[in-house]
Design a protein around this motif. Structure first.
Motif, PDB file in Angstrom:
ATOM      1  N   ARG A 175       0.813  -1.216   0.000  1.00 52.13           N
ATOM      2  CA  ARG A 175       0.000   0.000   0.000  1.00 52.13           C
ATOM      3  C   ARG A 175       0.847   1.266   0.000  1.00 52.13           C
ATOM      4  O   ARG A 175       0.475   2.280  -0.578  1.00 52.13           O
ATOM      5  CB  ARG A 175      -0.929   0.002   1.222  1.00 52.13           C
ATOM      6  CG  ARG A 175      -1.900   1.162   1.238  1.00 52.13           C
ATOM      7  CD  ARG A 175      -3.012   0.948   2.234  1.00 52.13           C
ATOM      8  NE  ARG A 175      -4.081   1.923   2.081  1.00 52.13           N
ATOM      9  CZ  ARG A 175      -5.305   1.771   2.563  1.00 52.13           C
ATOM     10  NH1 ARG A 175      -5.611   0.664   3.241  1.00 52.13           N
ATOM     11  NH2 ARG A 175      -6.220   2.689   2.387  1.00 52.13           N
ATOM     12  N   THR A 228       2.354   9.005  -0.769  1.00 51.54           N
ATOM     13  CA  THR A 228       1.115   8.354  -1.207  1.00 51.54           C
ATOM     14  C   THR A 228       0.925   8.492  -2.708  1.00 51.54           C
ATOM     15  O   THR A 228       0.633   7.519  -3.414  1.00 51.54           O
ATOM     16  CB  THR A 228      -0.083   8.948  -0.463  1.00 51.54           C
ATOM     17  OG1 THR A 228       0.090   8.749   0.944  1.00 51.54           O
ATOM     18  CG2 THR A 228      -1.391   8.292  -0.907  1.00 51.54           C
ATOM     19  N   ASP A 275       1.148   5.496  -5.692  1.00 55.91           N
ATOM     20  CA  ASP A 275       0.087   5.262  -6.673  1.00 55.91           C
ATOM     21  C   ASP A 275       0.601   5.407  -8.100  1.00 55.91           C
ATOM     22  O   ASP A 275       0.313   4.585  -8.973  1.00 55.91           O
ATOM     23  CB  ASP A 275      -1.072   6.234  -6.440  1.00 55.91           C
ATOM     24  CG  ASP A 275      -1.810   5.974  -5.136  1.00 55.91           C
ATOM     25  OD1 ASP A 275      -1.535   4.941  -4.488  1.00 55.91           O
ATOM     26  OD2 ASP A 275      -2.660   6.807  -4.761  1.00 55.91           O
ATOM     27  N   THR A 309       1.264   1.272  -7.866  1.00 56.12           N
ATOM     28  CA  THR A 309      -0.087   0.692  -7.826  1.00 56.12           C
ATOM     29  C   THR A 309      -0.805   0.810  -9.154  1.00 56.12           C
ATOM     30  O   THR A 309      -1.302  -0.186  -9.699  1.00 56.12           O
ATOM     31  CB  THR A 309      -0.909   1.353  -6.711  1.00 56.12           C
ATOM     32  OG1 THR A 309      -0.211   1.213  -5.471  1.00 56.12           O
ATOM     33  CG2 THR A 309      -2.272   0.699  -6.602  1.00 56.12           C
ATOM     34  N   CYS A 310      -0.883   2.011  -9.692  1.00 55.02           N
ATOM     35  CA  CYS A 310      -1.647   2.186 -10.932  1.00 55.02           C
ATOM     36  C   CYS A 310      -0.979   1.553 -12.145  1.00 55.02           C
ATOM     37  O   CYS A 310      -1.667   0.964 -12.982  1.00 55.02           O
ATOM     38  CB  CYS A 310      -1.951   3.668 -11.152  1.00 55.02           C
ATOM     39  SG  CYS A 310      -3.048   4.335  -9.865  1.00 55.02           S
ATOM     40  N   ARG A 361      -3.232  -6.201  -2.812  1.00 59.08           N
ATOM     41  CA  ARG A 361      -2.571  -5.059  -2.185  1.00 59.08           C
ATOM     42  C   ARG A 361      -2.244  -5.457  -0.758  1.00 59.08           C
ATOM     43  O   ARG A 361      -3.133  -5.781   0.028  1.00 59.08           O
ATOM     44  CB  ARG A 361      -3.489  -3.828  -2.181  1.00 59.08           C
ATOM     45  CG  ARG A 361      -2.819  -2.570  -1.607  1.00 59.08           C
ATOM     46  CD  ARG A 361      -3.815  -1.431  -1.482  1.00 59.08           C
ATOM     47  NE  ARG A 361      -4.797  -1.667  -0.437  1.00 59.08           N
ATOM     48  CZ  ARG A 361      -5.927  -0.950  -0.285  1.00 59.08           C
ATOM     49  NH1 ARG A 361      -6.209   0.017  -1.122  1.00 59.08           N
ATOM     50  NH2 ARG A 361      -6.761  -1.238   0.693  1.00 59.08           N
ATOM     51  N   GLU A 414      -9.653   3.778  -5.384  1.00 61.40           N
ATOM     52  CA  GLU A 414      -8.994   4.199  -4.144  1.00 61.40           C
ATOM     53  C   GLU A 414      -7.649   4.873  -4.399  1.00 61.40           C
ATOM     54  O   GLU A 414      -7.239   5.744  -3.634  1.00 61.40           O
ATOM     55  CB  GLU A 414      -8.795   2.996  -3.217  1.00 61.40           C
ATOM     56  CG  GLU A 414     -10.074   2.497  -2.566  1.00 61.40           C
ATOM     57  CD  GLU A 414      -9.803   1.526  -1.443  1.00 61.40           C
ATOM     58  OE1 GLU A 414      -8.642   1.475  -0.958  1.00 61.40           O
ATOM     59  OE2 GLU A 414     -10.742   0.824  -1.031  1.00 61.40           O
ATOM     60  N   HIS A 415      -6.988   4.499  -5.479  1.00 62.59           N
ATOM     61  CA  HIS A 415      -5.643   5.021  -5.740  1.00 62.59           C
ATOM     62  C   HIS A 415      -5.608   6.013  -6.906  1.00 62.59           C
ATOM     63  O   HIS A 415      -4.534   6.295  -7.446  1.00 62.59           O
ATOM     64  CB  HIS A 415      -4.676   3.858  -5.973  1.00 62.59           C
ATOM     65  CG  HIS A 415      -4.492   2.995  -4.762  1.00 62.59           C
ATOM     66  ND1 HIS A 415      -3.547   3.257  -3.798  1.00 62.59           N
ATOM     67  CD2 HIS A 415      -5.173   1.895  -4.341  1.00 62.59           C
ATOM     68  CE1 HIS A 415      -3.636   2.345  -2.845  1.00 62.59           C
ATOM     69  NE2 HIS A 415      -4.608   1.508  -3.145  1.00 62.59           N
ATOM     70  N   CYS A 418      -6.424   6.058 -10.041  1.00 57.47           N
ATOM     71  CA  CYS A 418      -5.738   5.612 -11.254  1.00 57.47           C
ATOM     72  C   CYS A 418      -6.264   6.277 -12.520  1.00 57.47           C
ATOM     73  O   CYS A 418      -5.523   6.365 -13.513  1.00 57.47           O
ATOM     74  CB  CYS A 418      -5.811   4.100 -11.372  1.00 57.47           C
ATOM     75  SG  CYS A 418      -4.867   3.255 -10.069  1.00 57.47           S
TER      76      CYS A 418
END
Length: 553
Positions: free
Chosen positions: A356, A412, A416, A420-421, A440, A536-537, A539
Motif C-alpha cells: 500500500r 502516497t 500510486d 499501484t496504478c 494489495r 482508491e488510488h 488511477c
C-alpha cells in the motif's frame, strides 16, 4: 534515464537503503541469513538425490529437506564471462549440498569496500517438504523464486522458504543470477545486450524442468515468482520468447512491467526512472565503459575486458550503470509493457500486486537531503515533477491538508503513480487473455525490521518489501501478523497448485475485473477484503495525466 542519473539514484537513494535492508530487500552482499524457522528440527539424515549432472547430499530437518548450492549452469568465468549460460559439468561421487554456493559478485551496500561474492555463482537451492517423494507419489507444485536487489545485490539463499514449502506442500527453488555489469552489460561485440541475468534465470528454469521430478516436484507445474527486481524479472519472462514453456504460472510482487518513477520525485537531480531500456543505449554505454577501462579498438574488446580482474569491473559506477534490463534484442524483443498491451505474452495465469505504501521507505532515505517541510515545498515538487497543469490536477486529488504531513502526501501519490496504478494497468492488459488476480498488501502495522529508522512525519506503514517476511522466514512476526502470514502462504501456494489463489478458511479471491477487484491483505477478522483499487488510488488521474513511462534514451 541517463547513466549519470542512474549513478546518482543508486549512490544516493537505493544504495543507502540497501545497507540497512539485509533481511527485507535482501540486497547486501554480506548480510547473514536469518535464523531458521520454528519448523526446524535437528538434522537427522543426509538425503541423496541423483540430479541430471550428478548426485547431491542435502540435509533433513524433520519437516523439510534442503539441498543448497546445486549448480544449474557452468561457472561464467574466464572465457565464459559475458556468454550465455552453459550446462554445468558433471561430477563424480556425491556432491555436498548442505550449504549455499557463492553469491554473485556485488559491492558492499554502502560506503567504500571491495566486492564480495564470485563469478562462480550460478547455484540453486531446493527446499522440499518431508515425505511424499516415493515413486508413484503425487508430484508437488514447484515455485521458483527470483530475488530482488535492483539487479546489483542479493542472493537466493537469503530467502528461507520453509513456511511456503511445509505449509503449502510445494517444492521451492531459489536461484542466484549474474548482477550489474556481469549480468546486464552490452557491447557491439556481444551483438547487443544479451541480458545474461535473465538468461541465467532461464537456465535455472531449464534445470528445474530436468530435475524437479527427482525432488518430488512436478516439472509440468512450475510457478515463477519474485519481488522488486525479481518481479521485473518475472515480467520479462512473461514477454520473452525464450521463456516459452519454462513456467506455467507467474506471481509479480512490487515490480510490474510498467513500474517507473516520476522525474525529480526523490532527488532534485534524478530524472524518470525506468527499469527497462532500449538495447542501443546499453550498448552505447558499454562502448564508453570499455574505452575508460582501456579496452577499445576495431576488435578484441571483449577479450581485453575478459582479462580484467573482477575488482576492475565491480565498481559502483559500472555495477550501477548496468542495472537496467535491455529490450530490442533476441531475449526481450519488445518493451515489456508494450508487449502486454498488444497481447504478446505467454498465456499463463498471473497474480500480481503491490504494497500500500511502496515509496515511503525510499522517500524516507532522501528527506534529509531533499526535505518536504511544508505545503509550499510540496507544491513546488509537484510542479517540478509533473508540470503546472498536471500538478494542479494531482493536488486536487491529493490535497496536502488531507494527510498528516506533506511527506505522507507525497509518498502516497508516488506509490500510486509509480507502483499501484501501473500494476493495475498491466493487470487490465493481462486479464483480457489470461486469469489474473490482483492484491494489495495493506498491513500498516507490518513490523519494521529493516534497520532503517523511520523519520519524523513519515511512518513506513506497508512499504516496499514489507510483505516478504509473511512469505519467507526472515524475522519473528507478532501474533496478528502470523495469521496473515499463514493466509498469504496458503494463497500463494494455492495459486501455484491450481492457478487460482484459494486458501482454507480465508475469503475468496476474485479474478481481476473492471472496476479493479483487488484483494486487500491485512491482519484481523475482516482484514482480508476485496477493494476497488483503481478508484482508491486515483488511477484514472494517473492514466490520463501521467502514464508513467517516458524515455530519456
Amino acid at each position: 534515464m541517463s547513466v549519470p542519473d542512474v549513478r546518482r539514484f543508486w549512490r544516493r537513494c537505493v544504495r543507502p537503503l540497501t545497507l540497512t535492508l539485509p533481511a527485507v530487500l535482501l540486497l547486501a552482499a554480506a548480510a547473514p541469513g536469518p535464523e531458521r524457522s520454528v519448523v526446524d528440527r535437528p538434522v537427522v539424515d543426509r538425503p541423496v538425490v541423483d540430479t541430471d549432472r550428478g548426485r547431491v547430499r542435502g540435509l533433513d530437518h524433520g519437516a523439510y529437506r534442503s539441498f543448497e548450492g546445486v549448480p544449474y549452469a557452468a561457472p561464467p568465468t574466464g572465457p565464459l564471462r559475458w556468454r550465455l549460460p552453459q550446462p554445468a559439468p558433471r561430477w563424480e561421487g556425491v556432491r555436498d549440498a548442505a550449504a549455499p554456493g557463492s553469491r554473485c559478485v556485488q559491492l558492499p551496500a554502502l560506503g567504500p569496500g571491495v566486492p564480495s561474492g564470485s563469478e562462480d555463482c550460478l547455484y540453486a537451492n531446493v527446499t522440499v517438504p518431508a515425505g511424499g517423494a516415493d515413486r508413484g507419489a503425487p508430484r508437488r507444485p514447484v515455485m521458483v523464486w527470483f530475488h530482488g536487489g535492483g539487479f546489483v545485490n542479493g542472493a537466493g539463499d537469503l530467502y528461507r522458504p520453509e513456511r511456503l514449502a511445509v505449509r503449502g506442500d510445494v517444492v521451492v527453488v531459489t536461484v542466484n543470477y549474474r548482477l550489474g555489469v556481469f549480468g546486464l552489460f552490452g557491447h557491439p561485440e556481444l551483438g547487443g545486450a544479451p541480458g545474461f541475468a535473465l538468461a541465467d534465470q532461464q537456465a535455472a528454469l531449464r534445470w528445474v524442468r530436468a530435475n524437479a521430478g527427482r525432488f518430488g516436484g512436478d516439472p509440468g507445474n512450475v510457478t515463477v515468482f519474485g519481488e522488486s527486481a525479481g518481479a521485473l524479472s518475472v515480467c520479462a519472462h512473461l514477454t520473452s520468447p525464450a521463456s516459452e514453456g519454462l513456467f506455467h504460472r507467474a506471481i509479480v510482487q512490487s515490480g510490474s512491467c510498467s513500474t517507473t518513477s516520476p522525474p525529480w520525485s526523490l532527488l532534485p537531480t534524478l530524472g524518470t526512472y525506468e527499469p527497462f531500456v532500449p538495447e542501443r543505449g546499453t550498448v552505447s554505454d558499454g562502448v564508453l565503459a570499455a574505452a575508460r577501462l582501456g579496452c577499445e579498438g576495431p576488435a578484441g574488446v571483449l577479450d581485453c575486458l575478459r582479462r580484467l580482474d573482477v575488482g576492475e569491473l565491480a565498481t559502483p559506477e559500472l555495477m550501477q550503470a548496468f542495472s537496467k534490463v535491455s529490450y530490442g534484442g533476441a531475449l526481450l524483443p519488445v518493451e515489456p509493457r508494450r508487449a502486454l498491451e498488444s497481447g504478446r505474452f505467454h498465456r499463463v495465469p498471473v497474480m500480481q500486486g503491490t504494497t500500500r505504501d511502496e515509496m515511503r521507505l525510499f522517500l524516507g532515505t532522501t528527506l534529509a537531503t531533499y526535505p518536504l517541510p511544508d505545503e509550499a515545498a510540496y507544491r513546488a515538487r509537484l510542479e517540478r515533477s509533473f508540470g503546472a497543469s498536471t500538478a494542479r490536477a494531482v493536488e486536487a486529488d491529493y490535497p496536502v491538508a488531507a494527510y498528516p504531513t506533506p511527506a505522507v502526501a507525497w509518498a502516497t501519490l508516488l506509490s500510486d503513480a509509480a507502483f499501484t496504478c501501473p500494476t493495475l494497468r498491466d493487470s487490465r492488459a493481462l486479464a483480457r487473455h489470461v486469469p489474473t488476480y490482483g492484491y494489495r498488501f495493506s498491513d500498516r502495522q507490518a513490523p519494521n525490521f529493516t534497520g532503517v529508522p523511520e523519520v519524523p512525519g513519515l511512518p513506513f506503514g506497508a512499504s516496499h518489501g514489507f510483505e516478504l517476511p509473511y512469505l519467507f522466514e526472515l524475522a519473528p512476526l507478532p501474533v496478528p501478523q502470523r495469521g496473515l502470514a499463514d493466509r498469504m502462504a496458503d494463497y500463494w501456494t494455492g495459486f501455484a497448485r491450481t492457478g487460482v489463489p484459494r486458501a482454507p478458511e480465508a475469503p475468496p479471491w476474485p479474478r481481476y475485473r473492471t472496476p479493479a477487484s483487488v484483494l486487500s491483505l491485512a491482519p484481523g477478522p475482516d482484514g482480508i477484503s476485496t477493494v476497488d483499487a483503481r478508484t482508491e488510488h486515483h488511477c484514472a488521474l494517473w492514466d490520463a495525466r501521467w502514464p508513467g513511462v517516458t524515455s530519456s534514451r
